[in-house]
Write a protein that holds these residues in place. Structure first.
Motif, PDB file in Angstrom:
ATOM      1  N   ALA A 198       0.943  -1.188   0.124  1.00  0.00           N
ATOM      2  CA  ALA A 198       0.015  -0.061  -0.128  1.00  0.00           C
ATOM      3  C   ALA A 198       0.772   1.091   0.018  1.00  0.00           C
ATOM      4  CB  ALA A 198      -0.959   0.034   1.295  1.00  0.00           C
ATOM      5  N   VAL A 199       1.783   1.216   0.618  1.00  0.00           N
ATOM      6  CA  VAL A 199       2.933   2.353   0.648  1.00  0.00           C
ATOM      7  C   VAL A 199       3.441   2.478  -0.809  1.00  0.00           C
ATOM      8  CG1 VAL A 199       5.005   3.097   1.395  1.00  0.00           C
ATOM      9  CG2 VAL A 199       3.714   2.078   3.019  1.00  0.00           C
ATOM     10  N   ARG A 200       3.608   1.647  -1.550  1.00  0.00           N
ATOM     11  CA  ARG A 200       4.175   1.635  -2.824  1.00  0.00           C
ATOM     12  C   ARG A 200       3.043   2.324  -3.753  1.00  0.00           C
ATOM     13  NH1 ARG A 200       7.467  -2.830  -1.496  1.00  0.00           N
ATOM     14  NH2 ARG A 200       5.740  -4.213  -1.900  1.00  0.00           N
ATOM     15  N   ARG A 201       1.850   1.918  -3.343  1.00  0.00           N
ATOM     16  CA  ARG A 201       0.884   2.298  -4.370  1.00  0.00           C
ATOM     17  C   ARG A 201       0.487   3.608  -4.385  1.00  0.00           C
ATOM     18  NH1 ARG A 201      -3.611  -0.022  -3.330  1.00  0.00           N
ATOM     19  NH2 ARG A 201      -2.993  -1.489  -1.933  1.00  0.00           N
ATOM     20  N   THR A 202       0.444   4.059  -3.045  1.00  0.00           N
ATOM     21  CA  THR A 202       0.031   5.462  -2.531  1.00  0.00           C
ATOM     22  C   THR A 202       1.278   6.378  -2.727  1.00  0.00           C
ATOM     23  OG1 THR A 202       0.612   5.026  -0.303  1.00  0.00           O
ATOM     24  CG2 THR A 202      -1.707   4.494  -0.949  1.00  0.00           C
ATOM     25  N   GLY A 203       2.432   5.950  -2.622  1.00  0.00           N
ATOM     26  CA  GLY A 203       3.425   6.976  -2.879  1.00  0.00           C
ATOM     27  C   GLY A 203       4.001   7.369  -1.424  1.00  0.00           C
ATOM     28  N   TYR A 204       3.810   7.058  -0.489  1.00  0.00           N
ATOM     29  CA  TYR A 204       4.210   7.348   1.036  1.00  0.00           C
ATOM     30  C   TYR A 204       5.391   7.026   1.137  1.00  0.00           C
ATOM     31  CZ  TYR A 204       3.362   8.090   5.877  1.00  0.00           C
ATOM     32  OH  TYR A 204       3.237   8.679   7.278  1.00  0.00           O
ATOM     33  N   ARG A 205       6.191   6.775   0.064  1.00  0.00           N
ATOM     34  CA  ARG A 205       7.753   6.276   0.300  1.00  0.00           C
ATOM     35  C   ARG A 205       8.755   7.310   1.212  1.00  0.00           C
ATOM     36  NH1 ARG A 205      11.821   9.244  -1.013  1.00  0.00           N
ATOM     37  NH2 ARG A 205      10.533   9.451  -3.242  1.00  0.00           N
ATOM     38  N   PRO A 206       8.539   8.521   1.113  1.00  0.00           N
ATOM     39  CA  PRO A 206       9.340   9.458   1.890  1.00  0.00           C
ATOM     40  C   PRO A 206       9.176   9.282   3.300  1.00  0.00           C
ATOM     41  CG  PRO A 206       8.463  10.645   0.052  1.00  0.00           C
ATOM     42  CD  PRO A 206       7.805   9.237   0.138  1.00  0.00           C
ATOM     43  N   ASN A 207       7.837   9.176   3.610  1.00  0.00           N
ATOM     44  CA  ASN A 207       7.652   8.930   5.087  1.00  0.00           C
ATOM     45  C   ASN A 207       8.317   7.518   5.626  1.00  0.00           C
ATOM     46  OD1 ASN A 207       6.520  11.582   4.943  1.00  0.00           O
ATOM     47  ND2 ASN A 207       4.483  10.796   5.588  1.00  0.00           N
ATOM     48  N   LEU A 208       8.303   6.741   4.785  1.00  0.00           N
ATOM     49  CA  LEU A 208       8.770   5.517   5.159  1.00  0.00           C
ATOM     50  C   LEU A 208      10.044   5.247   5.553  1.00  0.00           C
ATOM     51  CD1 LEU A 208       8.450   2.250   5.412  1.00  0.00           C
ATOM     52  CD2 LEU A 208       8.154   1.931   3.219  1.00  0.00           C
TER      53      LEU A 208
END
Length: 335
Positions: A39-49
């Motif tokens: 879900a992180v990859r699909r939503t683009g939440y990568r920076p916070n990760l």
């Protein structure tokens, strides 16, 4: 619009608390972790990760992907990166690509699988274009040595155009007119140094004579041997990296010719051997330690500020003048 942890939770079908616990390294099942990270990859939440990974108590890892570890330049940069990573509490995975885009793609995939905190990468021209045109990787990335003119990634590079020009200006000032250039064909670095060489040649009223060849000792040795065989050796030659420079020197020694009497030589990278061969070789000294340290600094700052504008640090080189480019007027005085 920035993606929030609630967006990730909705995409994964779990609660925000579960997403936070998963990204923070908390106890969750492997299946649930895979669902959240997808879900992180699909939503683009990568920076916070990435930022969470850096702040977590887990041992963190940085990928360092270099073009040719046998090139002393990359060996020195790798040492600087490792030292800076150690100070930041990070480990380093070192990968060597041999200027092969397929190996680059394989190692970038490995970095995904290893869930690295970030990557420092010296790419081929093909990979620079792919990174600029394709989807962004799931981790922060800093390019070193090679970045192109408008990279979408943070980068640390030498002012290659100015460095190529600097060597021509020095040789022309020493009385050389037929100045040839050998440039590596795999990277943006070779192109930029060629562009600086040709611009300086034209400013001096000289005719450029440049060749792109494989960035290896053997390729340069073979090219110089062909020049000898044809009897059309220039007065001076510029080699665009340390391996090409070594190949030129080997070819000269193999035929019993001398520098600068038979051929003036200048190149890149102030390795220890360049001061020991013949009268010493004129080179552009690159700030290798600064390149590695600056790359790590940009990577850490990108983790803290994932939405900040892309930055490109351009460093200057220093021309170290030695006997391989002594004034051509010395020959005339001897006649």
């Amino acid at each position: 619009m920035a993606v929030s942890i609630k967006d990730v939770a909705r995409a994964a079908g779990v609660s925000p608390a579960t997403v936070s616990r998963t990204l923070g390294g908390g106890p969750v099942s492997a299946a649930l972790r895979d669902k959240v990270e997808e879900a992180v990859r699909r939503t683009g939440y990568r920076p916070n990760l990435s930022a969470r990974r850096l702040r977590s108590q887990e041992s963190q890892t940085v990928g360092l992907i270099v073009a040719d570890i046998s090139n002393p330049f990359f060996t020195a940069v790798a040492r600087a990166v490792e030292h800076a990573a150690y100070r930041a509490g990070l480990r380093v995975i070192l990968c060597n690509t041999d200027e092969n885009p397929e190996k680059e793609a394989m190692y970038l995939q490995l970095m995904e699988q290893e869930r690295v905190t970030g990557v420092i990468f010296a790419p081929t021209r093909a990979s620079v274009e792919r990174l600029d045109q394709g989807p962004r990787p799931s981790f922060p990335m800093v390019l070193i040595d090679r970045a192109g003119r408008a990279s979408a990634q943070d980068a640390v590079v030498l002012d290659n155009f100015a460095a190529g020009s600097m060597l021509v200006e020095h040789l022309a000032g020493q009385g050389y007119r037929r100045i040839a250039g050998l440039f590596g064909n795999a990277s943006t670095t070779g192109v930029e140094r060629r562009d600086g060489y040709e611009a300086a040649m034209l400013r001096a009223g000289l005719s450029p004579s440049s060749r792109f060849i494989a960035p290896s000792i053997e390729a340069a040795e073979q090219e110089i041997a062909r020049w000898f065989a044809k009897g059309n050796l220039p007065e001076a030659v510029i080699a665009s990296n340390g391996l090409l420079l070594m190949g030129v020197v080997r070819a000269l020694r193999a035929t019993g010719r001398r520098m600068p009497e038979d051929l003036a030589i200048a190149g890149f990278d102030n390795e220890s051997w360049t001061d020991l061969v013949g009268p010493g070789i004129t080179v552009i000294e690159q700030p290798v330690a600064q390149i590695g340290e600056e790359a790590m600094r940009l990577l850490l700052e990108r983790l803290d500020a994932p939405e900040a504008p892309v930055r490109k640090t351009v460093l200057g080189g220093r021309c170290v003048i030695r006997g391989s480019t002594a004034r051509r007027a010395l020959d005339e005085a001897a006649e």
